[in-house]
Scaffold this active site. Structure first.
Site, PDB file in Angstrom:
ATOM      1  N   SER A 415      41.085  36.037  26.529  1.00  0.00           N
ATOM      2  CA  SER A 415      42.217  36.207  25.676  1.00  0.00           C
ATOM      3  C   SER A 415      42.872  35.016  25.281  1.00  0.00           C
ATOM      4  O   SER A 415      42.960  34.180  26.134  1.00  0.00           O
ATOM      5  CB  SER A 415      43.031  37.081  26.734  1.00  0.00           C
ATOM      6  OG  SER A 415      43.474  36.576  27.783  1.00  0.00           O
ATOM      7  N   ASP A 581      32.931  40.831  31.914  1.00  0.00           N
ATOM      8  CA  ASP A 581      34.037  40.620  33.155  1.00  0.00           C
ATOM      9  C   ASP A 581      34.208  41.518  34.239  1.00  0.00           C
ATOM     10  O   ASP A 581      33.989  42.693  34.076  1.00  0.00           O
ATOM     11  CB  ASP A 581      35.556  40.479  32.623  1.00  0.00           C
ATOM     12  CG  ASP A 581      35.903  39.724  31.495  1.00  0.00           C
ATOM     13  OD1 ASP A 581      35.233  38.408  31.740  1.00  0.00           O
ATOM     14  OD2 ASP A 581      36.537  39.533  30.605  1.00  0.00           O
ATOM     15  N   GLU A 587      37.520  43.337  44.687  1.00  0.00           N
ATOM     16  CA  GLU A 587      38.615  44.250  45.371  1.00  0.00           C
ATOM     17  C   GLU A 587      38.058  45.544  45.716  1.00  0.00           C
ATOM     18  O   GLU A 587      38.631  46.442  46.440  1.00  0.00           O
ATOM     19  CB  GLU A 587      39.726  44.176  44.355  1.00  0.00           C
ATOM     20  CG  GLU A 587      39.648  44.826  43.333  1.00  0.00           C
ATOM     21  CD  GLU A 587      40.763  44.835  42.333  1.00  0.00           C
ATOM     22  OE1 GLU A 587      41.523  44.164  42.043  1.00  0.00           O
ATOM     23  OE2 GLU A 587      40.977  45.920  41.802  1.00  0.00           O
ATOM     24  N   HIS A 623      32.873  37.120  34.623  1.00  0.00           N
ATOM     25  CA  HIS A 623      34.200  36.230  35.096  1.00  0.00           C
ATOM     26  C   HIS A 623      34.694  37.133  36.392  1.00  0.00           C
ATOM     27  O   HIS A 623      34.820  38.032  36.083  1.00  0.00           O
ATOM     28  CB  HIS A 623      35.169  35.896  33.935  1.00  0.00           C
ATOM     29  CG  HIS A 623      36.567  35.621  34.306  1.00  0.00           C
ATOM     30  ND1 HIS A 623      36.674  34.543  34.801  1.00  0.00           N
ATOM     31  CD2 HIS A 623      37.514  36.422  34.510  1.00  0.00           C
ATOM     32  CE1 HIS A 623      38.056  34.479  35.286  1.00  0.00           C
ATOM     33  NE2 HIS A 623      38.611  35.371  34.961  1.00  0.00           N
ATOM     34  N   CYS A 625      38.466  36.808  39.021  1.00  0.00           N
ATOM     35  CA  CYS A 625      39.608  36.133  39.289  1.00  0.00           C
ATOM     36  C   CYS A 625      39.803  35.877  40.693  1.00  0.00           C
ATOM     37  O   CYS A 625      40.871  35.866  40.936  1.00  0.00           O
ATOM     38  CB  CYS A 625      40.472  37.188  38.740  1.00  0.00           C
ATOM     39  SG  CYS A 625      40.582  37.776  37.095  1.00  0.00           S
ATOM     40  N   GLU A 647      37.884  31.719  39.503  1.00  0.00           N
ATOM     41  CA  GLU A 647      39.404  31.194  39.735  1.00  0.00           C
ATOM     42  C   GLU A 647      38.991  30.089  40.798  1.00  0.00           C
ATOM     43  O   GLU A 647      38.266  30.151  41.524  1.00  0.00           O
ATOM     44  CB  GLU A 647      40.342  32.083  40.397  1.00  0.00           C
ATOM     45  CG  GLU A 647      41.568  31.705  40.616  1.00  0.00           C
ATOM     46  CD  GLU A 647      41.859  31.266  41.920  1.00  0.00           C
ATOM     47  OE1 GLU A 647      42.610  30.251  41.986  1.00  0.00           O
ATOM     48  OE2 GLU A 647      41.072  31.500  42.854  1.00  0.00           O
ATOM     49  N   HIS A 676      48.457  31.009  35.468  1.00  0.00           N
ATOM     50  CA  HIS A 676      49.643  31.615  35.786  1.00  0.00           C
ATOM     51  C   HIS A 676      50.738  30.698  35.654  1.00  0.00           C
ATOM     52  O   HIS A 676      51.984  31.489  35.863  1.00  0.00           O
ATOM     53  CB  HIS A 676      49.527  32.423  37.286  1.00  0.00           C
ATOM     54  CG  HIS A 676      48.098  33.244  37.670  1.00  0.00           C
ATOM     55  ND1 HIS A 676      47.045  32.806  37.935  1.00  0.00           N
ATOM     56  CD2 HIS A 676      48.269  34.358  37.066  1.00  0.00           C
ATOM     57  CE1 HIS A 676      46.265  33.869  37.968  1.00  0.00           C
ATOM     58  NE2 HIS A 676      46.887  34.849  37.495  1.00  0.00           N
ATOM     59  N   CYS A 708      41.376  31.695  33.884  1.00  0.00           N
ATOM     60  CA  CYS A 708      41.514  33.180  33.608  1.00  0.00           C
ATOM     61  C   CYS A 708      41.928  33.378  32.133  1.00  0.00           C
ATOM     62  O   CYS A 708      41.953  31.943  31.511  1.00  0.00           O
ATOM     63  CB  CYS A 708      42.173  33.794  34.622  1.00  0.00           C
ATOM     64  SG  CYS A 708      42.018  35.801  34.483  1.00  0.00           S
TER      65      CYS A 708
HETATM   66  N1  GLN Z   1      38.573  38.418  29.402  1.00  0.00           N
HETATM   67  C1  GLN Z   1      39.657  38.740  30.079  1.00  0.00           C
HETATM   68  C2  GLN Z   1      40.664  38.127  29.388  1.00  0.00           C
HETATM   69  O1  GLN Z   1      40.727  36.810  29.329  1.00  0.00           O
HETATM   70  C3  GLN Z   1      39.562  38.496  31.453  1.00  0.00           C
HETATM   71  C4  GLN Z   1      40.813  39.014  32.337  1.00  0.00           C
HETATM   72  C5  GLN Z   1      40.504  38.979  33.881  1.00  0.00           C
HETATM   73  O2  GLN Z   1      39.754  38.233  34.367  1.00  0.00           O
HETATM   74  N2  GLN Z   1      41.315  39.893  34.365  1.00  0.00           N
HETATM   75  O3  GLN Z   1      41.855  38.391  29.506  1.00  0.00           O
HETATM   76 ZN    ZN Z   2      40.442  36.287  35.451  1.00  0.00          ZN
END
Ligand code: GLN
Ligand code: ZN
Length: 738
Positions: A415, A581, A587, A623, A625, A647, A676, A708
Site C-alpha cells: 500500500s 499477504d 495470530e 508478507h 507483520c 517486520e 508506524h 509493512c
Molecule cells: N499489502 C498490504 C499493505 O501493504 C499488507 C498489509 C499488512 O501486512 N497488514 O498494506
Molecule cells: Zn505488514
C-alpha cells in the site's frame, strides 16, 4: 431453573459514541465531563439496561473501559512505569495507552487469540503497587443504582494480570505484593453488598498454566479468606491438564467456555465437584451465529448430569460481537434470522435457561435453504490431490526462471498513502455522485502517480499501491461470493479503533477478477515488474466471522481456490511476481502449543493451495507483520514462498539470527524501517540495518523493503524515506562490489 449471567458487554456505543467522544477529547474539542459522564456513563447505562431487560440474573460489570480493561487494572494497582510519573489523571492514562511527546506508550498486544488488543502492564523493580480503586467502586455503585443486586463485579484476576505483564521481577514476589490489595478490593466490594465477584483468569487456559499452579493456589486461598463468593471465570479454551486442580480451588462458582477447546471431555473424564456451581458458557461470544438448539440443548443436558448446580452464560465477554443483528436491515432476512450479536445472545442465554427453545430451529432451516452448498465449489474441494498443494518445480529449479534483479532488490509491501483525495473519491463513488468509469479513472490516476514515484526513485519491483482498497480483507470479500457485510457491526480492535469484520455465510468462490484491472493499469505505466497483490486465505478467514458449522480449514481452502484462479489470471495479464499477504497467520495460532501443529498444517496448506498452480516463472512473495518467528520457522519454510518480507525494524537481530541458525534457504526482506512512525529514517540508519542483514544472511538472499504497507503515512514522509532506502542500497551495493 438455572440462572443466567454475563461476563462483559460491548462498550463502544451503539453508534460508536465512544470513538467520537474519545477522538474529540484527544483533540481538545470535548471536555472531561462530556467524555466521562455524557458519553462513557451513558453508554454503560445503556448496556446495563439492555442486559437487565433481557432478564439476566447476574450482570458482569467491570470490563467497561475508556480505552482498555487491562490498562485500567494497571492504573488501579499503580503499575505506572517511571516515564509516566510526571503526568496524572486522564492525561497519564491516555499517555500509557497512546504515548505522549517523548514518552512511548505501553506495549499493545493481542488479547489471547482475539482481534482485541490490550496494553501490557509493565512491571519492573521500580514498581510498588498500591490501591486506587475509586473509579472501579464508583462504576460498581453506578451499576448497582440501576441493577440492584444483579451486579456481579468483574475483576481481572492477579494471575492473569501478571501472566500478561512485561514482568522483570519475580512473579511470586509481585503476586504477594498484589494480593493484599486484591483483598482490600474484595473487602470494599463486600461492603457494597455485592453477592459475588467474577475473577477473570483466562490465563489459566494457556499451555503453561500448570507451571503457575502454586501461585494460583496461593492467590485463591488468600482471596477466598475474604469470605465473598467468588466466580472463577476462564474462556477461549479448555482447562487442559490443569482441570483437576483448578476445579478444586476454593471458589463457589467456576465458569468455563464450552464453545472452544473441550471442557466437556474434561468434565466427563474427571467429574465435577458437586458443591460447586458450573457457569456453562454455551452461547458463543465470539461468533455471530445463533445457537443450534439441538446441539446446545444436548450439551446442557449432558452438563446437568454432572453439575446439578448450573448457570447459563455467554462463553466470554460479548464485546467480541457487535450490538444487534436486528439493525442490519440490508441483509437478507434468511441470513439475519440466524445471526446473533450481543442483544440476540442475551435472549438466547435466557431462553436456554428457561427451556423456552420452541421455534429456535426454524431460522436455521430457512437459512440452509437460502445458502445451499455450491456444488461447483464442493466438487473442486473433493477433487483436490496432494499435487495441488505443491508447486510444479522445487525452489532451486524455479528460481533461475524467475525475474532477475540487482543485488539487494528493492520493493515495498503494497500500500501507498491512503490520502484524503483517495478517500474522497471513494466516498463520492459510494454516494453515487460519480460513475464507475469516473471512479476507475480516479483510481488509475493514483496508480499512475504511485508507479511514477517508485520508478523515479529507482525501485526494482513496483506495486500498484492499493488505493482501490479500504481494507485488505473487505476489498476481497466484496468481490467473492459467500461474504456478507454489516452496516453497524463494529467491534473494538483497540482504544478508539473499531473494525467491521465480514461474515462468511456460504461457500466462497470467485465470480469475477479481483485485482487484474488494477494490475494491468500499473504494469502499463512501467517497464519494471509490478507485483500482483493479494490477501492470503488464512488472513481473510481470521479477520472475518466464519461459519462455525464448517471446519475452518475448508473455508480457508475455498478462499485459496479463489485466489488460485486470480493468480492464474494475473499471470495471464503479465505478472511475474505475486505477493500473497498472510499477516494473520501467526495470530491464528491456538492458545495451547499442543494444538499448533494441527493449525499450522492446514493454514500452511491453504497458502500452498493458493499458490500451488503458479508457474515456476512466477515469483511468489508473502508478507507477515511480525518477527516472532523462532517457534514457527518450519511452518514458514513450508509455505515455500520464493520471497518473504517481515517486520524487523523494531526488533534487534534476534529474527535474523533465528533465520540464519535455521538455515532458511530462500529470499527474505526484513523491514529496514518502521512504518508506524512518521520519522524519516536516515541513510545511515538503513545502512546499519543492511549491514546487520549481511552479517546473518547471504547477500543474494536479501531484499530491501519497509516493515509493512505505507497506507497510513503521508507522501512527504514516504518519498524521503524511500529515497534514503534507495541511497542506502546504492552504498551497500558499492561496498560489496569492492
Ligand atoms: N499489502 C498490504 C499493505 O501493504 C499488507 C498489509 C499488512 O501486512 N497488514 O498494506
Ligand atoms: Zn505488514
Amino acid at each position: 431453573m438455572p440462572i443466567t449471567q454475563t461476563l462483559g458487554y460491548p462498550r463502544i456505543g451503539k453508534n460508536r459514541e465512544m470513538k467520537r467522544a474519545l477522538e474529540a477529547y484527544w483533540q481538545g474539542k470535548l471536555d472531561r465531563d462530556a467524555l466521562l459522564v455524557d458519553t462513557f456513563l451513558e453508554v454503560m447505562h445503556e448496556g446495563w439496561r439492555t442486559q437487565a431487560a433481557a432478564g439476566i440474573d447476574l450482570i458482569g460489570v467491570g470490563m467497561e473501559s475508556l480505552y482498555d480493561h487491562v490498562l485500567d487494572w494497571s492504573a488501579r494497582f499503580d503499575l505506572i512505569p517511571p516515564r509516566f510519573k510526571s503526568l496524572d489523571g486522564l492525561a497519564r492514562y491516555f499517555a500509557m495507552a497512546r504515548g505522549a511527546p517523548g514518552i512511548p506508550a505501553l506495549d499493545m498486544t493481542k488479547w489471547f487469540d482475539t482481534n482485541y488488543h490490550y496494553l501490557a502492564p509493565e512491571i519492573d523493580a521500580s514498581i510498588t503497587p498500591s490501591a486506587n480503586f475509586d473509579d472501579f467502586l464508583a462504576l460498581i455503585r453506578a451499576a448497582q443504582a440501576v441493577l440492584g443486586a444483579c451486579v456481579a463485579p468483574i475483576v481481572l484476576g492477579p494471575v492473569t494480570l501478571l501472566r500478561l505483564a512485561r514482568l522483570s521481577v519475580d512473579f511470586g514476589e509481585m503476586l504477594s505484593a498484589l494480593l493484599p490489595l486484591y483483598r482490600q478490593l474484595l473487602d470494599a466490594l463486600k461492603a457494597l453488598g455485592v453477592a459475588e465477584v467474577q475473577m477473570h483468569e483466562p490465563a489459566l487456559v494457556l499451555g503453561d498454566a500448570a507451571a503457575l499452579r502454586p501461585h494460583v493456589e496461593q492467590a485463591y486461598a488468600e482471596l477466598a479468606a475474604v469470605g465473598l463468593s467468588l466466580n472463577l471465570v476462564t474462556y477461549f479454551d479448555d482447562l487442559g491438564e490443569s482441570y483437576p486442580w483448578i476445579v478444586a480451588l476454593p471458589v463457589d462458582v467456576i465458569s468455563l467456555d464450552f464453545t472452544r477447546g473441550d471442557n466437556l471431555a474434561l468434565i466427563q473424564a474427571h467429574g465435577w465437584p458437586q458443591e460447586k456451581t458450573l457457569g456453562a458458557g454455551v452461547v458463543d461470544a465470539r461468533s455471530v451465529w445463533r445457537v443450534r438448539p439441538a446441539e446446545t440443548l444436548t450439551l446442557l443436558e449432558t452438563l446437568r448430569g454432572y453439575a446439578p448446580q448450573m448457570r447459563i452464560s455467554p462463553s466470554a465477554s460479548l464485546q467480541f460481537v457487535p450490538y444487534t443483528a436486528a439493525r442490519e436491515k440490508a441483509l437478507p432476512e434468511a441470513l439475519r434470522g440466524v445471526l446473533a450479536f450481543a442483544e440476540e445472545k442475551l435472549v438466547e442465554v435466557r431462553r436456554l435457561a428457561t427451556g423456552d427453545t420452541w421455534g429456535m430451529d426454524a431460522p436455521w432451516a430457512e437459512f440452509y435453504a437460502f445458502a445451499p452448498a455450491d456444488p461447483a465449489v464442493q466438487a473442486r474441494l473433493e477433487a483436490l490431490q496432494p499435487e495441488d498443494f505443491t508447486r510444479v518445480l522445487p525452489y532451486t529449479e524455479r528460481r533461475p526462471r524467475q525475474v532477475q534483479l540487482p543485488l539487494f532488490p528493492t520493493t515495498t509491501i503494497g500500500s501507498f498513502p491512503q490520502t484524503s483525495e483517495v478517500r474522497r473519491l471513494r466516498a463520492r463513488f459510494n454516494k453515487g455522485e460519480i460513475s464507475q468509469a469516473e471512479y476507475e479513472a480516479g483510481i488509475d490516476a493514483f496508480i499512475g502517480y504511485t508507479v511514477g514515484v517508485q520508478d523515479g526513485l529507482g525501485l526494482d519491483m513496483l506495486v500498484h499501491g492499493e488505493s482501490e482498497r479500504t481494507d485488505m480483507v473487505e476489498y476481497f470479500a466484496q468481490k467473492l461470493t459467500g461474504f456478507a457485510f454489516t452496516q453497524h457491526g463494529w467491534v473494538q480492535s483497540f482504544g478508539s479503533r473499531y473494525v467491521r469484520p465480514p461474515i462468511i455465510y456460504a461457500d466462497v468462490s470467485r465470480p469475477q477478477p479481483l485485482t487484474v484491472r488494477e494490475f494491468r493499469v500499473a504494469q502499463s505505466y512501467t517497464q519494471k515488474p509490478v507485483k500482483g497483490m493479494l490477501t492470503g486465505p488464512v488472513t481473510i478467514l481470521n479477520w472475518s466471522y466464519p461459519r462455525t458449522d464448517v471446519p475452518r480449514y475448508i473455508i480457508a481452502y475455498q478462499i485459496a481456490l479463489a485466489l488460485r484462479d486470480e493468480i492464474t489470471a494475473l499471470e495471464a495479464a503479465g505478472a511475474r511476481a505475486i505477493q500473497v499477504d498472510e499477516p494473520a497467520l501467526r495470530e491464528g495460532l491456538p492458545l495451547k502449543p499442543a494444538r499448533w501443529d494441527a493449525y499450522l498444517t492446514w493454514a500452511v496448506d491453504a497458502f500452498r493451495l493458493a499458490v500451488g498452480r503458479a508457474a515456476p516463472e512466477t515469483q511468489i512473495h508473502t508478507h507477515m507483520c511480525y518477527s516472532e518467528f523462532q517457534d514457527i520457522l518450519p511452518a514458514i519454510e513450508r509455505l515455500d514462498a520464493d520471497v518473504i518480507s517481515i517486520e524487523n525494524a523494531r526488533s534487534g537481530d534476534e529474527m535474523l539470527r533465528a533465520l540464519a541458525e535455521y538455515g532458511y534457504p530462500r529470499e527474505v526482506g526484513p523491514g529496514v524501517y518502521d512504518i508506524h512512525s512518521p520519522v524519516v529514517p536516515s541513510v545511515a540508519f538503513i545502512v546499519g540495518k543492511l549491514e546487520s542483514f549481511v552479517r546473518h544472511l547471504r547477500p543474494e538472499q536479501i531484499w530491501v523493503n519497509p516493515d509493512c504497507g505505507l497506507k497510513t503515512r503521508a507522501w512527504d514522509e514516504v518519498i524521503p524515506a524511500l529515497q534514503n532506502m534507495m541511497e542506502a542500497v546504492r552504498q551497500m551495493r558499492r561496498t560489496l562490489e569492492r
